[in-house]
Design a protein around this motif. Structure first.
Motif, mmCIF file in Angstrom:
data_model
loop_
_atom_site.group_PDB
_atom_site.id
_atom_site.type_symbol
_atom_site.label_atom_id
_atom_site.label_comp_id
_atom_site.label_asym_id
_atom_site.label_seq_id
_atom_site.Cartn_x
_atom_site.Cartn_y
_atom_site.Cartn_z
ATOM 1 N N GLU A 1 0.218 -1.224 10.774
ATOM 2 C CA GLU A 1 0.739 -2.190 9.808
ATOM 3 C C GLU A 1 0.835 -3.604 10.371
ATOM 4 O OE1 GLU A 1 4.261 -0.853 7.795
ATOM 5 O OE2 GLU A 1 3.501 1.206 7.614
ATOM 6 N N ARG B 1 0.557 4.237 0.342
ATOM 7 C CA ARG B 1 0.335 5.321 1.290
ATOM 8 C C ARG B 1 1.266 5.232 2.493
ATOM 9 N NH1 ARG B 1 -6.107 4.589 1.602
ATOM 10 N NH2 ARG B 1 -5.341 2.433 1.709
ATOM 11 N N CYS B 2 1.800 4.024 2.747
ATOM 12 C CA CYS B 2 2.705 3.887 3.889
ATOM 13 C C CYS B 2 3.906 2.996 3.598
ATOM 14 C CB CYS B 2 1.951 3.352 5.108
ATOM 15 S SG CYS B 2 1.047 1.817 4.810
ATOM 16 N N LYS B 3 3.947 2.361 2.442
ATOM 17 C CA LYS B 3 5.093 1.527 2.092
ATOM 18 C C LYS B 3 5.649 1.971 0.739
ATOM 19 C CE LYS B 3 4.674 -2.963 4.395
ATOM 20 N NZ LYS B 3 5.985 -2.896 5.024
ATOM 21 N N CYS C 1 -2.453 1.016 6.762
ATOM 22 C CA CYS C 1 -1.499 2.072 7.103
ATOM 23 C C CYS C 1 -1.727 2.653 8.490
ATOM 24 C CB CYS C 1 -1.548 3.180 6.054
ATOM 25 S SG CYS C 1 -0.851 2.666 4.456
ATOM 26 N N ASP D 1 0.874 -1.171 0.000
ATOM 27 C CA ASP D 1 0.000 0.000 0.000
ATOM 28 C C ASP D 1 0.912 1.223 0.000
ATOM 29 O OD1 ASP D 1 -1.691 2.189 0.781
ATOM 30 O OD2 ASP D 1 -3.151 0.751 1.571
#
Length: 278
Positions: free
Chosen positions: A187, A116-118, A184, A114
């Protein structure tokens, strides 16, 4: 020794990201965003031994079951089947009916692509399968390639890859393991859901079900086992659940009762309250 410790510390995050298990075996909301214990009607085998219900979602006390390399020699299930001891009033066995859509929940454990966070879209998802064991078999089969295992449903795999469109990684619901819309926000412990359908030609009675997840071809399968009483009709299943104090509400889909705009819920429609409907 210092070098060994340093290497071990580097390896730990990868290990933490590579495992999961089934938490609930009859959840009332498909594709949901957040875990809600009140929506869980049934639990996997031995859930009471490992605080699956009573600990925080995504945490357990020794519940993980990872098979060895092929051909497997280790048991599919963490504990041998014993229906009298492996389920309790607080962690009851599931009850299904032919044709029912069943929703399962599992923790993400860091394993979702994802953007948005990775900054990594190559989070691999290789295989997600639900098996059943022929009810005539008195013992758990040993191995994932056992002829005693019958494929109930292939749950698909989540989209991933170094060249994948980033938009795909933030589009939910997804097939496979990475169907975790609120990944996110947490996690490690965010909730993912699967769904599968009980085959119309399954013989009514008590069956053992097995979930198998292969994160990567280089990683051996993870499994969770549970039992369920399969009834011919919803009316029969409902009568059973009512006799045990469970709700008989049907599963609803999060995306069918909520309008989502830019990741926010607008104009929600409240489903029947699972606590008061049964």
């Amino acid at each position: 020794m210092k070098l060994f410790v340093a290497l071990l510390a580097v390896g730990l995050p990868a290990l933490a990201a590579a495992h999961s298990w089934i938490v609930c075996t009859d959840y009332l909301e498909n594709n949901g965003w957040y875990w809600d214990e009140a929506k869980c009607r049934a639990w996997p085998r031995s859930a009471h031994r490992h605080d699956i219900r009573f600990g925080p979602f995504g945490q357990h006390r020794g519940f993980l079951n990872k098979l060895d390399n092929h051909p497997e020699e280790t048991a599919l299930c963490t504990h041998p089947r014993n229906d009298d001891t492996e389920y309790t009033d607080l962690t009851p066995m599931a009850a299904y009916y032919l044709g029912q859509k069943v929703v399962l929940t599992h923790p993400a454990n860091n394993h979702v692509a994802d953007v948005r966070c990775k900054n990594n879209t190559n989070i691999v998802d290789t295989e997600n399968i639900i098996f059943s064991v022929d009810q005539a078999e008195p013992q758990d089969p040993c191995c994932i390639d056992s002829e005693k295992l019958l494929v109930v449903e292939d749950l698909g795999i989540s989209p991933y890859g170094p060249n994948i469109d980033p938009v795909i990684t933030i589009t939910y619901p997804k097939p496979g393991f990475q169907n975790v819309p609120k990944f996110c926000e947490d996690e490690a412990n965010s909730m993912g859901t699967y769904n599968f359908t009980i085959p119309m030609d399954m013989k009514p009675g008590r069956h053992t079900f097995v979930w198998k997840w292969i994160r990567s071809p280089r990683v051996s399968p993870f499994t969770t086992c549970w039992e369920a009483d399969v009834f011919a009709t919803k009316a029969e299943r409902d009568a059973h659940y009512q006799s045990t104090g469970q709700t008989i509400v049907d599963v609803w889909d999060f995306y069918q009762i909520n309008t989502i705009v830019n990741g926010e819920i607008v104009d929600p429609i409240d489903p029947v309250d699972p606590i008061i409907s049964g």
